[in-house]
Structure formats: structure tokens, C-alpha cells
Design a protein around this motif. Structure first.
Motif, PDB file in Angstrom:
ATOM      1  N   ILE A  12       5.004 -12.948   8.954  1.00  0.00           N
ATOM      2  CA  ILE A  12       5.727 -12.279   8.100  1.00  0.00           C
ATOM      3  C   ILE A  12       6.125 -11.496   8.503  1.00  0.00           C
ATOM      4  O   ILE A  12       5.988 -10.339   9.050  1.00  0.00           O
ATOM      5  CB  ILE A  12       3.942 -11.437   7.051  1.00  0.00           C
ATOM      6  CG1 ILE A  12       2.792 -12.709   7.371  1.00  0.00           C
ATOM      7  CG2 ILE A  12       4.858 -11.823   5.801  1.00  0.00           C
ATOM      8  CD1 ILE A  12       2.183 -12.562   5.773  1.00  0.00           C
ATOM      9  N   GLY A  13       7.174 -11.707   7.907  1.00  0.00           N
ATOM     10  CA  GLY A  13       8.298 -10.613   8.384  1.00  0.00           C
ATOM     11  C   GLY A  13       8.503  -9.005   7.383  1.00  0.00           C
ATOM     12  O   GLY A  13       8.295  -9.603   5.924  1.00  0.00           O
ATOM     13  N   VAL A  14       8.088  -7.544   7.956  1.00  0.00           N
ATOM     14  CA  VAL A  14       7.586  -6.896   7.250  1.00  0.00           C
ATOM     15  C   VAL A  14       8.670  -5.413   7.676  1.00  0.00           C
ATOM     16  O   VAL A  14       9.026  -5.841   9.318  1.00  0.00           O
ATOM     17  CB  VAL A  14       6.322  -6.329   6.997  1.00  0.00           C
ATOM     18  CG1 VAL A  14       5.544  -7.141   6.644  1.00  0.00           C
ATOM     19  CG2 VAL A  14       5.740  -5.943   8.616  1.00  0.00           C
ATOM     20  N   LYS A  15       8.723  -4.472   7.153  1.00  0.00           N
ATOM     21  CA  LYS A  15       9.256  -3.371   6.964  1.00  0.00           C
ATOM     22  C   LYS A  15       8.477  -2.666   8.208  1.00  0.00           C
ATOM     23  O   LYS A  15       7.010  -2.569   7.855  1.00  0.00           O
ATOM     24  CB  LYS A  15       9.928  -2.598   5.948  1.00  0.00           C
ATOM     25  CG  LYS A  15      11.077  -3.539   5.098  1.00  0.00           C
ATOM     26  CD  LYS A  15      12.722  -3.566   5.985  1.00  0.00           C
ATOM     27  CE  LYS A  15      13.729  -3.730   5.075  1.00  0.00           C
ATOM     28  NZ  LYS A  15      13.847  -3.012   3.709  1.00  0.00           N
ATOM     29  N   PHE A  16       9.357  -1.958   8.279  1.00  0.00           N
ATOM     30  CA  PHE A  16       8.272  -0.868   9.995  1.00  0.00           C
ATOM     31  C   PHE A  16       8.342   0.248   9.394  1.00  0.00           C
ATOM     32  O   PHE A  16       7.803   1.455   9.852  1.00  0.00           O
ATOM     33  CB  PHE A  16       8.633  -1.083  11.263  1.00  0.00           C
ATOM     34  CG  PHE A  16       7.707  -2.223  11.842  1.00  0.00           C
ATOM     35  CD1 PHE A  16       7.369  -3.309  11.347  1.00  0.00           C
ATOM     36  CD2 PHE A  16       6.989  -2.054  13.636  1.00  0.00           C
ATOM     37  CE1 PHE A  16       6.921  -4.340  11.853  1.00  0.00           C
ATOM     38  CE2 PHE A  16       6.223  -3.442  13.894  1.00  0.00           C
ATOM     39  CZ  PHE A  16       6.111  -4.119  13.154  1.00  0.00           C
ATOM     40  N   ASP A  17       9.352   0.609   8.519  1.00  0.00           N
ATOM     41  CA  ASP A  17       9.955   2.168   8.635  1.00  0.00           C
ATOM     42  C   ASP A  17       9.901   2.319   7.129  1.00  0.00           C
ATOM     43  O   ASP A  17      11.135   3.606   6.398  1.00  0.00           O
ATOM     44  CB  ASP A  17      11.696   2.447   9.129  1.00  0.00           C
ATOM     45  CG  ASP A  17      12.679   1.142   8.834  1.00  0.00           C
ATOM     46  OD1 ASP A  17      12.050   0.698   8.189  1.00  0.00           O
ATOM     47  OD2 ASP A  17      14.143   1.320   9.280  1.00  0.00           O
ATOM     48  N   ALA A  18       9.350   1.698   6.025  1.00  0.00           N
ATOM     49  CA  ALA A  18       9.508   1.965   4.469  1.00  0.00           C
ATOM     50  C   ALA A  18       8.021   3.009   4.186  1.00  0.00           C
ATOM     51  O   ALA A  18       7.474   1.554   3.688  1.00  0.00           O
ATOM     52  CB  ALA A  18      10.256   0.928   4.337  1.00  0.00           C
ATOM     53  N   PRO A  19       7.790   4.155   4.343  1.00  0.00           N
ATOM     54  CA  PRO A  19       6.982   4.149   3.767  1.00  0.00           C
ATOM     55  C   PRO A  19       6.225   3.633   2.073  1.00  0.00           C
ATOM     56  O   PRO A  19       7.576   3.715   1.784  1.00  0.00           O
ATOM     57  CB  PRO A  19       7.091   5.896   3.756  1.00  0.00           C
ATOM     58  CG  PRO A  19       8.456   6.039   4.576  1.00  0.00           C
ATOM     59  CD  PRO A  19       8.844   5.108   4.431  1.00  0.00           C
ATOM     60  N   GLY A  20       4.970   3.011   2.205  1.00  0.00           N
ATOM     61  CA  GLY A  20       5.433   3.208   0.635  1.00  0.00           C
ATOM     62  C   GLY A  20       4.377   1.594   0.754  1.00  0.00           C
ATOM     63  O   GLY A  20       4.084   0.907  -0.181  1.00  0.00           O
ATOM     64  N   PHE A  21       5.396   0.406   1.423  1.00  0.00           N
ATOM     65  CA  PHE A  21       5.812  -0.798   2.105  1.00  0.00           C
ATOM     66  C   PHE A  21       5.551  -1.180   2.843  1.00  0.00           C
ATOM     67  O   PHE A  21       4.554  -1.715   2.905  1.00  0.00           O
ATOM     68  CB  PHE A  21       7.271  -1.448   1.224  1.00  0.00           C
ATOM     69  CG  PHE A  21       7.781  -0.901  -0.264  1.00  0.00           C
ATOM     70  CD1 PHE A  21       7.044  -1.933  -1.030  1.00  0.00           C
ATOM     71  CD2 PHE A  21       7.867   0.104  -1.348  1.00  0.00           C
ATOM     72  CE1 PHE A  21       7.052  -2.047  -2.615  1.00  0.00           C
ATOM     73  CE2 PHE A  21       8.288   0.357  -1.887  1.00  0.00           C
ATOM     74  CZ  PHE A  21       7.572  -1.142  -3.225  1.00  0.00           C
ATOM     75  N   THR A  28      -1.211   2.799  -1.855  1.00  0.00           N
ATOM     76  CA  THR A  28      -0.122   2.567  -1.037  1.00  0.00           C
ATOM     77  C   THR A  28       0.847   3.311  -1.809  1.00  0.00           C
ATOM     78  O   THR A  28       1.230   4.682  -1.739  1.00  0.00           O
ATOM     79  CB  THR A  28       0.878   1.512  -1.358  1.00  0.00           C
ATOM     80  OG1 THR A  28       0.993   0.439  -1.874  1.00  0.00           O
ATOM     81  CG2 THR A  28      -0.433   0.559   0.514  1.00  0.00           C
ATOM     82  N   LEU A  29       1.599   2.600  -3.353  1.00  0.00           N
ATOM     83  CA  LEU A  29       2.602   3.824  -4.023  1.00  0.00           C
ATOM     84  C   LEU A  29       2.002   4.126  -4.738  1.00  0.00           C
ATOM     85  O   LEU A  29       2.721   5.954  -4.933  1.00  0.00           O
ATOM     86  CB  LEU A  29       3.147   2.797  -4.319  1.00  0.00           C
ATOM     87  CG  LEU A  29       3.889   1.863  -3.590  1.00  0.00           C
ATOM     88  CD1 LEU A  29       4.753   0.689  -4.664  1.00  0.00           C
ATOM     89  CD2 LEU A  29       5.310   1.957  -2.741  1.00  0.00           C
ATOM     90  N   GLY A  30       0.551   4.194  -4.760  1.00  0.00           N
ATOM     91  CA  GLY A  30       0.025   5.321  -5.503  1.00  0.00           C
ATOM     92  C   GLY A  30      -0.127   7.122  -5.204  1.00  0.00           C
ATOM     93  O   GLY A  30      -0.226   7.916  -5.708  1.00  0.00           O
ATOM     94  N   LYS A  31      -0.315   6.892  -3.636  1.00  0.00           N
ATOM     95  CA  LYS A  31      -0.169   8.297  -2.493  1.00  0.00           C
ATOM     96  C   LYS A  31       1.041   9.396  -3.471  1.00  0.00           C
ATOM     97  O   LYS A  31       1.331  10.500  -2.470  1.00  0.00           O
ATOM     98  CB  LYS A  31      -0.386   7.950  -1.828  1.00  0.00           C
ATOM     99  CG  LYS A  31      -1.120   7.219  -0.834  1.00  0.00           C
ATOM    100  CD  LYS A  31      -1.863   6.968   0.182  1.00  0.00           C
ATOM    101  CE  LYS A  31      -2.931   6.320   0.417  1.00  0.00           C
ATOM    102  NZ  LYS A  31      -2.960   6.372   1.748  1.00  0.00           N
TER     103      LYS A  31
END
Length: 343
Positions: A72-81, A304-307
């Protein structure tokens, strides 16, 4: 037990009664501390493992299940995601160096993997190979088989649908601008004229910025870290991308950055897959719906994003038009297409 026959003075209390009173007081104290008028003690919920499903031979799900791993391709530098704590080269985001990937997209990835392999979320997590994806490599990664899917703040739009297919959307973001806290020179899009705006390379935020602020200077870079470095050293005055991504960057910076609050686009995030795989798209749409209906979508958001003190929104309706034409419609409701593209 027989009553005590020992002699007692006036007002004295039998030994047995003293013991009972001690027990009652102790239990009352414990009960009051555990759930009386105070905060209830959290209960531990034991996750029930899912049975391993059976898929039609030749389907993408069967191939992944047989391989024992999903890429799975994901971001490594997107806080929250999608964020790996050591992913930033600049130190301001290295608050905790766990080297673990975390975020809403990571949780959605695990929940999808669980529906392929069965078992618990922990079991599924061990069968996910996360691959770093940035804007310029998401379509090539899907086309050449580097990954099985991309879950990386991946906005569904017509330009991308010509190259790959999507399931979802599973989240709806909006475009915004981030600046240094205290910079009052940018309050509207027109204020970007004459200033340098960083965007993700190959993102159509470049088009949006050029249309709405023709005199703005666009600086395309690969990662968020590079954009924030550019703002820090004065090469750029702003970063344009999705509001929830910017909220994570601002939160992680400890107040160094702030959002302007423009909310100028709709960005429906989808799960990107190889073009023409209608069966896989239908499976993913069904799993996204299960995640939403079960409450796990809200749990993933909250953890996650709730933080970032973001309120939990309603997930967007699944758009049958985002999947291949041959796939059965998951719903007849559509989501307006984005006028720009996220990182």
C-alpha cells in the motif's frame, strides 16, 4: 460463626462488626473511585478476529491473500494521515522518534487489509508493506505494480481517473493556505500575488494558484518537509494543499505555522487502484462502507486527526462514478469533483 462472648465496655463495637465496617468502607471507596461520581474507568474491548474470506480465483484479493502481503502506497510526511516520525529532515517535526507510521490513512489501510486476510487488526498490520508515495509517483506505482493500492490523501478527479481507478471516497478535505504564524500579509487568495507559494510537484494546486493569483510564484517541491524548509529560509511565504494536511503540519510544528482558513476546494480522498479492476473496486467500496457503518471510521479519525482538535465529520457518500464503469454501483449519490488536487 457464633457471636463473640467476650466482655465489652459501654459503646464498644464487636470485632466482627468492625471487620464488616472496614470491608464496607473499603468497597465504597473502591466503587466511588472506579465509577461512582467520577470519570468511569475505561473498559477493555477484546477485538473479535474476522474469519479469512474466500475470493474468486484470479481476483486481486485472491492474489494478495495468497501472497500473504499487501503493498500500500502511503504518505510518510503528512501528520494525521501518513506520518513516520523520522521522515522529516528538518528537526521541528521530530517530536517523538518512534519510526512508526501513523495516521488516518494508515488505519484505513489496516482495516482494508483485515478484510482481505481476516484475523485481528494486529494480524492484518503485520501483512501490510507500506511504500512511501508522493504526488509524482502514485500513478506510476499503480500502473507498474509497485503497490496494490494507494491510500495517500489521494484526491479523486477526472485527470487521475484517466490513468487509474478509485474506490471511495473515504474522506472529504478542502484546500487551504499555510503561512508562518504572525504573517498577516496573506488573508485572501489575491494576497498571494507577488509571493512564492510552495506546492507538491505534479499537483494541480499549481493550476489553482496560477488561476486565482496569476502573479504568484509557484515553487514545486516533492515533500512537505521541503516546503516548510522553503518557508523557514524565505524561499516561499506559503504552502497550498488540503486543510487537514495543513492542520497536521501546523500542530506538529508547535504553533510555528497557521492556516489562513480559505477552504477554496473540495478534495474527495479515494483508494487508488490499477485501472480496469472493477472487481477490486467493488470489494473496496464495500469494505469502506463496512468501516463507516461499524463505527471504526470514527474511531480511526478520533485516534489520529482527532488529536489535532478537529471535530469528527460525517464520511462522504461513496461515489459509484469513482470506480470502473463495469463495477456495480455502491450508491447512487455522487460527490462533487475537486477543482484542484491534493498533495
Amino acid at each position: 460463626m457464633a457471636p463473640s462472648t467476650s466482655r465489652r465496655g459501654p459503646g464498644s463495637v464487636p470485632l466482627m462488626t468492625k471487620c464488616l465496617l472496614t470491608v464496607v468502607v473499603f468497597l465504597t471507596f473502591v466503587m466511588a473511585g472506579c465509577g461512582g461520581g467520577g470519570t468511569p474507568t475505561p473498559t477493555t474491548t477484546i477485538e473479535q478476529p474476522l474469519p479469512a474470506p474466500t475470493f474468486a480465483p484470479g481476483s486481486t484479493m485472491a492474489r494478495i491473500q495468497q501472497a500473504g502481503k499487501v503493498k500500500i502506497g502511503v504518505k510518510f510526511d503528512a501528520p494525521g494521515f501518513g506520518f513516520q516520525n523520522t521522515g522529516f529532515q528538518n528537526t521541528e517535526f521530530q517530536n517523538t522518534l518512534t519510526n512508526q507510521l501513523e495516521g488516518f490513512d494508515i488505519e484505513i489501510s489496516k482495516l482494508i487489509a483485515q478484510a482481505i486476510f481476516g484475523g485481528t487488526i494486529g494480524d492484518a498490520s503485520s501483512k501490510v508493506d507500506f511504500v512511501q508515495a508522493v504526488s509524482r509517483n502514485r500513478e506510476p506505482f499503480l500502473q507498474n505494480g509497485t503497490v496494490d493500492m494507494v491510500i495517500a490523501t489521494y484526491t479523486i478527479n477526472d485527470l487521475r481517473k484517466a490513468l487509474v481507478d478509485f474506490a471511495g471516497p473515504y474522506y472529504l478535505a478542502h484546500g487551504d493556505i499555510m503561512v508562518k504564524t504572525g504573517d498577516t500579509t496573506i488573508r485572501a487568495f489575491a494576497d498571494l500575488n507577488g509571493k512564492t507559494v510552495c506546492i507538491a510537484r505534479n499537483s494541480t494546486y499549481e493550476q489553482s494558484v496560477r488561476l486565482q493569483a496569476p502573479q504568484a510564484i509557484v515553487l514545486p517541491l516533492d515533500t512537505y518537509a521541503q516546503c516548510t524548509d522553503a518557508i523557514n529560509d524565505g524561499r516561499a511565504q506559503a504552502l497550498a494543499t488540503d486543510n487537514v494536511i495543513l492542520a497536521g503540519l501546523a500542530q506538529a510544528s508547535g504553533g510555528k505555522y497557521s492556516l489562513v482558513g480559505l477552504s477554496f476546494t473540495d478534495e474527495p480522498y479515494g483508494v487508488g487502484i490499477k485501472k480496469g479492476d472493477a472487481v477490486f473496486a467493488t470489494f473496496l467500496n464495500g469494505r469502506i462502507k463496512e468501516i463507516e457503518d461499524s463505527g471504526k471510521w470514527r474511531q480511526a479519525f478520533g485516534s489520529t486527526l482527532g488529536k489535532f482538535d478537529l471535530p469528527i465529520p460525517q464520511p462522504p457518500p461513496i461515489d459509484a462514478g469513482s470506480a470502473p464503469a463495469a463495477a456495480p454501483a455502491a450508491t447512487t449519490t455522487t460527490v462533487p469533483q475537486s477543482t484542484t488536487t491534493s498533495f
